[in-house]
Design a protein around this motif. Structure first.
Motif, PDB file in Angstrom:
ATOM      1  N   VAL A 152      38.208  74.004  74.247  1.00  0.00           N
ATOM      2  CA  VAL A 152      38.507  72.904  75.165  1.00  0.00           C
ATOM      3  C   VAL A 152      37.213  72.179  75.501  1.00  0.00           C
ATOM      4  N   GLU A 153      37.218  70.862  75.345  1.00  0.00           N
ATOM      5  CA  GLU A 153      36.032  70.063  75.658  1.00  0.00           C
ATOM      6  C   GLU A 153      36.377  68.988  76.675  1.00  0.00           C
ATOM      7  N   ILE A 154      35.507  68.818  77.648  1.00  0.00           N
ATOM      8  CA  ILE A 154      35.575  67.699  78.582  1.00  0.00           C
ATOM      9  C   ILE A 154      34.367  66.815  78.302  1.00  0.00           C
TER      10      ILE A 154
ATOM     11  N   TYR B  86      29.760  76.019  78.201  1.00  0.00           N
ATOM     12  CA  TYR B  86      28.500  75.288  78.103  1.00  0.00           C
ATOM     13  C   TYR B  86      28.564  74.084  79.038  1.00  0.00           C
ATOM     14  N   CYS B  87      27.512  73.909  79.847  1.00  0.00           N
ATOM     15  CA  CYS B  87      27.411  72.706  80.674  1.00  0.00           C
ATOM     16  C   CYS B  87      25.949  72.277  80.706  1.00  0.00           C
TER      17      CYS B  87
ATOM     18  N   MET C  48      39.784  64.988  78.092  1.00  0.00           N
ATOM     19  CA  MET C  48      39.878  66.423  77.865  1.00  0.00           C
ATOM     20  C   MET C  48      40.485  66.614  76.478  1.00  0.00           C
ATOM     21  N   PHE C  49      39.798  67.392  75.629  1.00  0.00           N
ATOM     22  CA  PHE C  49      40.281  67.672  74.284  1.00  0.00           C
ATOM     23  C   PHE C  49      40.569  69.162  74.134  1.00  0.00           C
TER      24      PHE C  49
ATOM     25  N   MET D  86      31.887  72.269  77.384  1.00  0.00           N
ATOM     26  CA  MET D  86      32.621  72.844  76.264  1.00  0.00           C
ATOM     27  C   MET D  86      33.013  74.276  76.572  1.00  0.00           C
ATOM     28  N   LEU D  87      34.297  74.568  76.392  1.00  0.00           N
ATOM     29  CA  LEU D  87      34.792  75.936  76.472  1.00  0.00           C
ATOM     30  C   LEU D  87      35.030  76.420  75.048  1.00  0.00           C
TER      31      LEU D  87
END
Length: 385
Positions: A288-290, A258-259, A295-296, A221-222
């Motif tokens: 931005v979420e992966i 976050y990872c 990818m969202f 998550m960005l």
């Protein structure tokens, strides 16, 4: 399911309001996004024809549902009662004013009555006009979608995406959204859901862009710092701070990354300096979420439907950030699994660990303090009473 997209996922993008946005493809041909449907006049006859076709299709959003009928059944009687009381009060006030013999006191009740009627009538006309404009906007969006090889839908229920904003509340809907018809799948528009119950029930709307990837990736998550609030993140989920990974340069001034633990090397593999630069340039206002093979891009306020400049930016994000994410991850393998063909991520990397937000803690503490103060107050009253 893996999908392939015929539009460009690399190269420069040009845009002129009311014209076209050119997406270069790695072939001699190119695909353009034509925005003229969003800016050209919309004939009333075309809107009426589209409305007839929409209702004939049986789409739930285009027809009267049970909820609408119930609303009318209850609203109409209450409206009649309201106007009955209003006119009764007006007549009573007018009679009193007439008895006084003062012409000024006779005019005041009449003006108040006419003013209330005018306000109510204005609200009704405005509401009807607003709904009529929605039909025009929907017809325009459908024309835009068909001109560019996409499909448009005003409302679809409960999209089954795995992203953080899609797992909350009830009455979940994708609203005013565009989707690809062929090739690599994307979906952009608004997402709406409700939370709470009774008087505390509320509706939340997010703008979103969903873009399908080829490989399953760790959940990352960005969190954009540009849209954070007083208590920090605006996201509906907060993540354990031990999962924050600091990247080089000034990237940390724009995003918090976050990872999952033990996936720091994987995150560095994905977020190379060139992808970080694209994220700063094109997506800094958004989260931005992966997650899985998606990818969202999230906006904490809904996207303005039919805005050419906004859509140009979202397609530019696909063409730059999406393109680089695809090429950067096309050979990704989770070392915890070690099988490229499996295309899976181990459970410890598939989802970020969550925590309670600072705002929720503050509200909880405040509620506890109020409760304790009430209990203590009752105890003191009992002892001294």
């Amino acid at each position: 399911m893996t999908r392939h997209w015929a539009m460009s996922l690399s190269g420069a993008v040009s845009f002129r309001l009311g014209a076209t946005l050119v997406l270069n493809v790695p072939m001699p041909a190119s695909t353009t996004i034509d925005f003229s449907a969003l800016t050209a006049p919309m004939p009333e006859a075309e809107v009426k024809q589209w409305k007839i076709m929409a209702k004939a299709s049986g789409a739930a959003w285009a027809t009267w549902q049970a909820g609408n009928v119930v609303a009318v059944v209850f609203i109409v009687p209450f409206a009649l009662i309201f106007f009955g009381i209003l006119f009764g009060f007006g007549g009573f006030a007018f009679d009193l004013a007439s008895a006084s013999g003062n012409p000024v006191t006779m005019i005041v009740p009449l003006l108040i009555l006419l003013g209330v009627i005018a306000v109510v009538a204005f609200g009704i006309v405005k509401g009807v006009g607003s709904f009529s404009r929605r039909w025009e906007l929907w017809a325009r969006m459908d024309r835009f979608a068909r001109a560019n090889g996409m499909t448009f839908s005003p409302v679809d229920g409960d999209p089954s995406y795995p992203g953080a904003i899609f797992q909350i509340g009830d009455t979940r809907q994708a609203v005013d959204h565009l989707r690809s018809v062929d090739g690599r799948f994307f979906d952009l528009g608004n997402y709406r859901y409700t939370t709470g119950s009774g008087k505390n029930r509320s509706t939340r709307t997010w703008g979103f862009l969903a873009f399908n990837l080829d490989r399953r990736l760790p959940n990352m998550m960005l969190d954009s710092k540009a849209n954070n609030g007083f208590f920090g993140t605006n996201l509906p989920a907060t993540f354990a701070k031990g999962q924050i990974l600091h990247l080089e340069g000034d990237f940390d001034t724009f995003f918090t990354l976050y990872c999952p633990k033990e996936y720091e090397r994987d995150a560095l593999y994905v977020f190379t300096p060139d992808l970080m630069a694209l994220l700063i340039d094109e997506a800094a206002p958004f989260d931005v979420e992966i997650i899985d093979d998606w990818m969202f891009v999230y906006s904490n306020t809904g996207f303005t439907t039919g805005d050419p400049a906004l859509y140009a930016r979202l397609f530019r994000i696909i063409d730059t950030v999406g393109a680089k994410t695809l090429t950067q991850t096309d050979r990704y393998v989770d070392e915890h699994v070690g099988d490229f063909a499996a295309n899976v991520v181990a459970p410890q990397g598939a989802r970020l660990k969550r925590r309670v937000s600072a705002g929720a803690i503050v509200v909880g503490v405040f509620v506890v303090i109020l409760w304790l103060s009430g209990v203590l107050g009752d105890a003191v009253h009992a002892l001294t009473g």
